[in-house]
Enzyme design. Structure first.
Site, mmCIF file in Angstrom:
data_model
loop_
_atom_site.group_PDB
_atom_site.id
_atom_site.type_symbol
_atom_site.label_atom_id
_atom_site.label_comp_id
_atom_site.label_asym_id
_atom_site.label_seq_id
_atom_site.Cartn_x
_atom_site.Cartn_y
_atom_site.Cartn_z
ATOM 1 N N GLU A 262 -29.352 9.287 14.811
ATOM 2 C CA GLU A 262 -28.016 8.602 14.477
ATOM 3 C C GLU A 262 -27.141 9.805 14.053
ATOM 4 O O GLU A 262 -27.139 10.361 13.136
ATOM 5 C CB GLU A 262 -27.873 7.527 13.221
ATOM 6 C CG GLU A 262 -28.701 6.306 13.467
ATOM 7 C CD GLU A 262 -28.203 5.285 14.337
ATOM 8 O OE1 GLU A 262 -26.949 5.760 14.721
ATOM 9 O OE2 GLU A 262 -28.645 4.387 14.277
ATOM 10 N N CYS A 297 -19.013 8.526 10.295
ATOM 11 C CA CYS A 297 -19.340 8.914 11.576
ATOM 12 C C CYS A 297 -18.491 8.047 12.705
ATOM 13 O O CYS A 297 -18.312 8.728 13.875
ATOM 14 C CB CYS A 297 -20.751 8.235 11.851
ATOM 15 S SG CYS A 297 -21.168 6.829 11.733
HETATM 16 P P1 NAD Z 1 -26.268 17.336 8.631
HETATM 17 O O1 NAD Z 1 -26.922 17.298 9.914
HETATM 18 O O2 NAD Z 1 -26.075 18.615 8.065
HETATM 19 O O3 NAD Z 1 -27.431 16.869 7.447
HETATM 20 C C1 NAD Z 1 -28.119 15.534 7.527
HETATM 21 C C2 NAD Z 1 -29.193 15.657 6.605
HETATM 22 O O4 NAD Z 1 -30.055 16.673 7.410
HETATM 23 C C3 NAD Z 1 -29.305 16.130 5.389
HETATM 24 O O5 NAD Z 1 -29.999 15.546 4.582
HETATM 25 C C4 NAD Z 1 -29.473 17.597 5.433
HETATM 26 O O6 NAD Z 1 -30.159 18.147 4.038
HETATM 27 C C5 NAD Z 1 -30.554 17.655 6.521
HETATM 28 N N1 NAD Z 1 -31.046 18.508 7.119
HETATM 29 C C6 NAD Z 1 -30.215 20.046 7.413
HETATM 30 N N2 NAD Z 1 -31.022 20.785 8.063
HETATM 31 C C7 NAD Z 1 -32.189 20.033 8.608
HETATM 32 C C8 NAD Z 1 -33.091 20.660 9.443
HETATM 33 N N3 NAD Z 1 -33.168 21.760 9.860
HETATM 34 N N4 NAD Z 1 -34.161 19.806 9.409
HETATM 35 C C9 NAD Z 1 -34.231 18.542 9.008
HETATM 36 N N5 NAD Z 1 -33.130 17.945 7.955
HETATM 37 C C10 NAD Z 1 -32.123 18.808 8.024
HETATM 38 O O7 NAD Z 1 -25.135 16.150 8.686
HETATM 39 P P2 NAD Z 1 -24.114 15.982 7.298
HETATM 40 O O8 NAD Z 1 -23.176 17.062 7.274
HETATM 41 O O9 NAD Z 1 -24.951 15.637 6.121
HETATM 42 O O10 NAD Z 1 -23.477 14.549 7.726
HETATM 43 C C11 NAD Z 1 -22.454 14.401 8.620
HETATM 44 C C12 NAD Z 1 -22.921 14.328 10.163
HETATM 45 O O11 NAD Z 1 -23.638 13.119 10.213
HETATM 46 C C13 NAD Z 1 -21.652 14.038 10.933
HETATM 47 O O12 NAD Z 1 -21.870 14.578 12.131
HETATM 48 C C14 NAD Z 1 -21.552 12.539 11.174
HETATM 49 O O13 NAD Z 1 -21.060 11.848 12.265
HETATM 50 C C15 NAD Z 1 -23.090 12.292 11.169
HETATM 51 N N6 NAD Z 1 -23.383 10.736 11.008
HETATM 52 C C16 NAD Z 1 -23.873 9.959 11.785
HETATM 53 C C17 NAD Z 1 -24.107 8.693 11.546
HETATM 54 C C18 NAD Z 1 -24.605 7.434 12.621
HETATM 55 O O14 NAD Z 1 -24.768 6.391 12.282
HETATM 56 N N7 NAD Z 1 -24.555 7.960 13.968
HETATM 57 C C19 NAD Z 1 -23.736 8.223 10.140
HETATM 58 C C20 NAD Z 1 -23.444 8.997 9.230
HETATM 59 C C21 NAD Z 1 -23.263 10.337 9.473
#
Ligand code: NAD
Length: 506
Positions: A262, A297
């Protein structure tokens, strides 16, 4: 105080404004880990608590515990698991006083938004409890003189749930609830940027379930990457940015892990010629764009307006956005809270700086609740941008902040070309007084969800499949789709007559 805290210290409750810890929690026991301070984005000097920075060893321990708990949990009937989850939902609700306040203090969003977020835990658990009947009985797929073919859904095993910081509790439970109901056991990784309320809820959940069914490894990329690479995590629900989602998929490919992604969005709202620009439309588009300071999101991220309405819309929209009051989310007078974290705040201010330099008209609107305390927090005023190119960075990127570009279009074809000219495809909305016109346009938008005359929290409830196309994700969450996504379809073939099968000999 330094940003690195030591690992000693008791677990403290969420009901008072005392420091709260989000530890590594394996089969109900805390494991030692380095901890980092979690600060209040409305007042950066205030430490709300601390989060364990989980590593690959913690992930290993969590997977071991989940693996050990899996056979017994999977052997229960779905009805038995559902009864445990219903009891957990009750316990979370009973123990949840103060959680919304805690979430506002660590995440920034205003209190009602936090209540919706933390309320998601019990709400989503109960919704999936209602689906238990879908799992216990295998379906008869075919029955004829050759025999009977059964179709059943089986759990996948240890399941990982990686959670972002923007709606941590709600989004985590969209993976947790279907995965547990289906008979999987869990390793959950809260984001290091909003781990506290979720950590509390996960502790309450794990206390209601057999040891090892729910394990928690908070942390950042190191823990997340260890989960993507772990060969005994069979299924991974990842919610986060598109760039991290790509990294997760690359690493999960090493062990052919099943992933649901997602990811990010850049949702367009198309205000058609057949729309009526009235208070409802304008008000809905303000809610749709500025909820949680634009950090949802499927918030509206770009607004396209037919040229016949453009000037009127911009004037009315600007006036409505100007009514937003920005301040500490705990203060009931605030209608918009701060940005969650420093990198995100810097990203948006940089984007605004470049947009200003490009010659666009950037209007900072709204009111500061407390101008004296403004610089203590990660606040931004709601901002409307006009006079920019349809290809401008602010229009084509996922800004994830309280900044919205408004771009005119000539006709439906032009609007659709602009809306679809992106690698994102999460949500979209069409605004019109003519339902047939709106539906015709909606069906041509490349997005997982298209809403008519609405585009905000509540429009996609837990029962509706939700997810992105193109770079916004793989698979569909919510509803039955999520339950299917964490089960393997198994056919059981019981033949009594194989004489019609091809083969050598008699
Ligand atoms: P992010 O990708 O920076 O982090 C998401 C999660 O992944 C965190 O727990 C982070 O610690 C972890 N993470 C970071 N690097 C990683 C790696 N290399 N491998 C595995 N996990 C890792 O995202 P964010 O800044 O926390 O959230 C915002 C983003 O999430 C925005 O782009 C938003 O649109 C998206 N989002 C999407 C949905 C959806 O349902 N499509 C919902 C909410 C947020």
């Amino acid at each position: 105080m330094t940003d690195v805290l030591n690992t000693a210290g008791p677990h403290l409750g969420a009901d008072a404004d005392l420091p709260v810890r989000a530890p590594v929690l394996i089969a109900g026991h805390e494991l030692a880990a380095d901890e980092v301070a979690v600060r209040n984005p409305a007042r950066r000097s205030e430490v709300v608590g601390s989060v364990a920075m989980g590593n690959a060893e913690h992930v290993d321990a969590a997977v071991d515990a989940a693996d050990k708990a899996f056979p017994a949990w999977a052997r229960l009937s779905a009805a038995e698991r559902a009864a445990r989850l219903a009891a957990a939902a009750d316990a979370i609700e009973r123990g949840g006083a103060g959680l919304a306040r805690l979430l506002t203090r660590e995440q920034g969003k205003v209190l009602w938004e936090s209540s919706v977020d933390v309320g998601g835990a019990a709400h989503i658990l109960r919704w999936y409890v209602g689906l238990a009947g879908r799992l216990d009985e295998d379906e008869v797929f075919r029955q004829d003189k050759r025999g009977t073919i059964y179709l059943g859904r089986r759990p996948m095993g240890v399941t990982g749930v990686i959670v972002p910081w923007n709606s941590p509790v709600y989004l985590a439970f969209l993976g947790i609830a279907p995965a547990l109901l289906a008979g999987n056991t869990l390793v959950v990784k809260p984001s290091e940027l909003a781990p506290l309320a979720l950590g509390q809820v996960l502790r309450m959940l794990s206390e209601q379930l057999p040891a090892g069914v729910v394990n928690v490894v908070p942390g950042a990329a190191e823990a997340g990457s260890a989960m993507s690479r772990h060969p005994r995590i069979r299924k991974l629900f990842f919610t986060g940015s598109t760039a991290t989602g790509q990294q997760v998929m690359r690493e999960a490919a090493g062990n052919l892990k099943n992933v649901s992604l997602e990811l990010g969005g850049n949702d367009p709202a198309l205000v058609l010629e057949s729309a009526r620009i009235d208070d409802r439309l304008v008000g809905e588009l303000v809610k749709g764009a500025f909820a949680a300071s634009g950090q949802i999101c499927f918030d509206v991220k770009r607004i396209y307006v037919h040229t016949s309405h453009y000037a009127d819309f911009v004037e009315r929209y600007t006036a409505a956005v100007d009514e937003i009051v920005v301040g500490d989310g705990l203060d009931p007078r605030s209608t918009m809270g701060p940005i969650n974290n420093v990198p995100q705040h810097e990203r948006i201010t940089g984007l605004l700086e470049r947009t200003r330099r490009s010659g666009a008209t950037v209007r900072e609107l709204g009111r500061k609740l407390d101008a004296d305390a403004w610089d203590e927090g990660l606040f931004l005023l709601p901002t409307v941008v006009t006079g920019l190119d349809a290809q401008a960075e602010l229009v084509t990127c996922e800004q994830f902040g309280p900044v919205v570009p408004i771009v005119p279009f000539r006709d439906d074809e032009h609007a659709l070309a602009l809306a679809n000219d992106t690698e994102f495809g999460l949500g979209a909305s069409v605004w019109s007084g003519d339902r047939e016109h709106a539906l015709r346009v909606a069906r041509r938008i490349e997005a997982g969800s298209v809403f008519l005359n609405v585009h905000r929290i509540g429009a996609s409830d837990v029962s509706m499949p939700f997810g992105g196309v193109k770079g916004s994700g793989i698979g569909r969450g919510h509803g039955l789709s999520a339950l299917e996504a964490c089960t393997e379809l198994q056919t059981v073939a019981d033949y009594v007559d194989v004489s019609s099968f091809p083969g050598p000999g008699r």
